[in-house]
Enzyme design. Structure first.
Site, PDB file in Angstrom:
ATOM      1  N   GLU A 110     -32.777 -72.907 -87.269  1.00 35.41           N
ATOM      2  CA  GLU A 110     -31.649 -72.253 -86.606  1.00 35.41           C
ATOM      3  C   GLU A 110     -30.457 -72.124 -87.541  1.00 35.41           C
ATOM      4  O   GLU A 110     -30.417 -72.720 -88.611  1.00 35.41           O
ATOM      5  CB  GLU A 110     -31.251 -73.048 -85.357  1.00 35.41           C
ATOM      6  N   GLU A 141     -43.215 -69.019 -86.665  1.00 39.09           N
ATOM      7  CA  GLU A 141     -44.241 -68.070 -87.082  1.00 39.09           C
ATOM      8  C   GLU A 141     -43.805 -67.308 -88.331  1.00 39.09           C
ATOM      9  O   GLU A 141     -44.609 -67.083 -89.243  1.00 39.09           O
ATOM     10  CB  GLU A 141     -44.554 -67.066 -85.956  1.00 39.09           C
ATOM     11  N   CYS A 196     -42.341 -65.036 -79.777  1.00 40.02           N
ATOM     12  CA  CYS A 196     -41.376 -64.077 -79.252  1.00 40.02           C
ATOM     13  C   CYS A 196     -41.843 -62.661 -79.622  1.00 40.02           C
ATOM     14  O   CYS A 196     -42.781 -62.480 -80.410  1.00 40.02           O
ATOM     15  CB  CYS A 196     -39.979 -64.363 -79.803  1.00 40.02           C
ATOM     16  N   CYS A 224     -37.907 -68.013 -86.874  1.00 43.84           N
ATOM     17  CA  CYS A 224     -38.931 -68.625 -86.022  1.00 43.84           C
ATOM     18  C   CYS A 224     -39.988 -69.320 -86.869  1.00 43.84           C
ATOM     19  O   CYS A 224     -40.176 -68.999 -88.048  1.00 43.84           O
ATOM     20  CB  CYS A 224     -39.600 -67.558 -85.161  1.00 43.84           C
ATOM     21  N   CYS A 243     -41.853 -61.954 -83.358  1.00 46.23           N
ATOM     22  CA  CYS A 243     -42.934 -62.636 -84.078  1.00 46.23           C
ATOM     23  C   CYS A 243     -44.287 -62.021 -83.761  1.00 46.23           C
ATOM     24  O   CYS A 243     -45.172 -61.988 -84.621  1.00 46.23           O
ATOM     25  CB  CYS A 243     -42.918 -64.125 -83.799  1.00 46.23           C
TER      26      CYS A 243
END
Length: 135
Positions: free
Chosen positions: A47, A58, A89, A56, A92
């Site tokens: 983050e 992935e 998400c 992310c 991703c």
């Protein structure tokens, strides 16, 4: 094609998930993918105070795969905690699509093990991918 070793992907994703940098959401995710060269690559979410700048899990695993010299995803596992399935998400799903075929298996896991299995096509139907663009 042989079935992917989801136990090995689970081990890699669960090992990296605690390393996630998630001071804002406190929602740590790990991902591990099996590349076309047989290597497992892992990533965790990272983050940033400027939320759209984060990455992310992935995306981290895919970056590691490309940096490692592999070109395609044969299978991927996403590891997250909570009552709901932690599926990739939308962004991703599209990132995975860039390097995977519609029939590529995507496993969703939590601390107790694999909770669900999908194909990429099930998660991203009628997707736009590399074949849509001339080369």
């Amino acid at each position: 094609m042989a079935a992917p070793d989801f136990a090995a992907l689970f081990a890699a994703a669960s090992r990296i998930q605690p390393r996630a940098y998630a001071p804002y959401s406190r929602f740590k995710v790990g991902a591990a993918l099996l590349a076309d060269d047989g290597t497992i690559y892992a990533g965790c979410n990272v983050e940033n105070a400027a939320y759209p700048v984060g990455a992310c899990a992935e995306a981290g695993a895919i970056s590691a795969m490309i940096a490692g010299g592999a070109k395609a995803i044969s299978a991927i596992l996403v590891f997250g905690e909570g009552a709901e399935l932690v599926t990739p998400c939308g962004a991703c799903r599209q990132r995975i699509r860039e390097f995977a075929l519609p029939e590529t298996p995507v496993a969703i896991a939590g601390p107790e093990g694999v909770r669900a299995r999908f194909t990429l096509e099930e998660l991203l139907p009628a997707s736009f991918g590399p074949a849509n663009l001339p080369r």
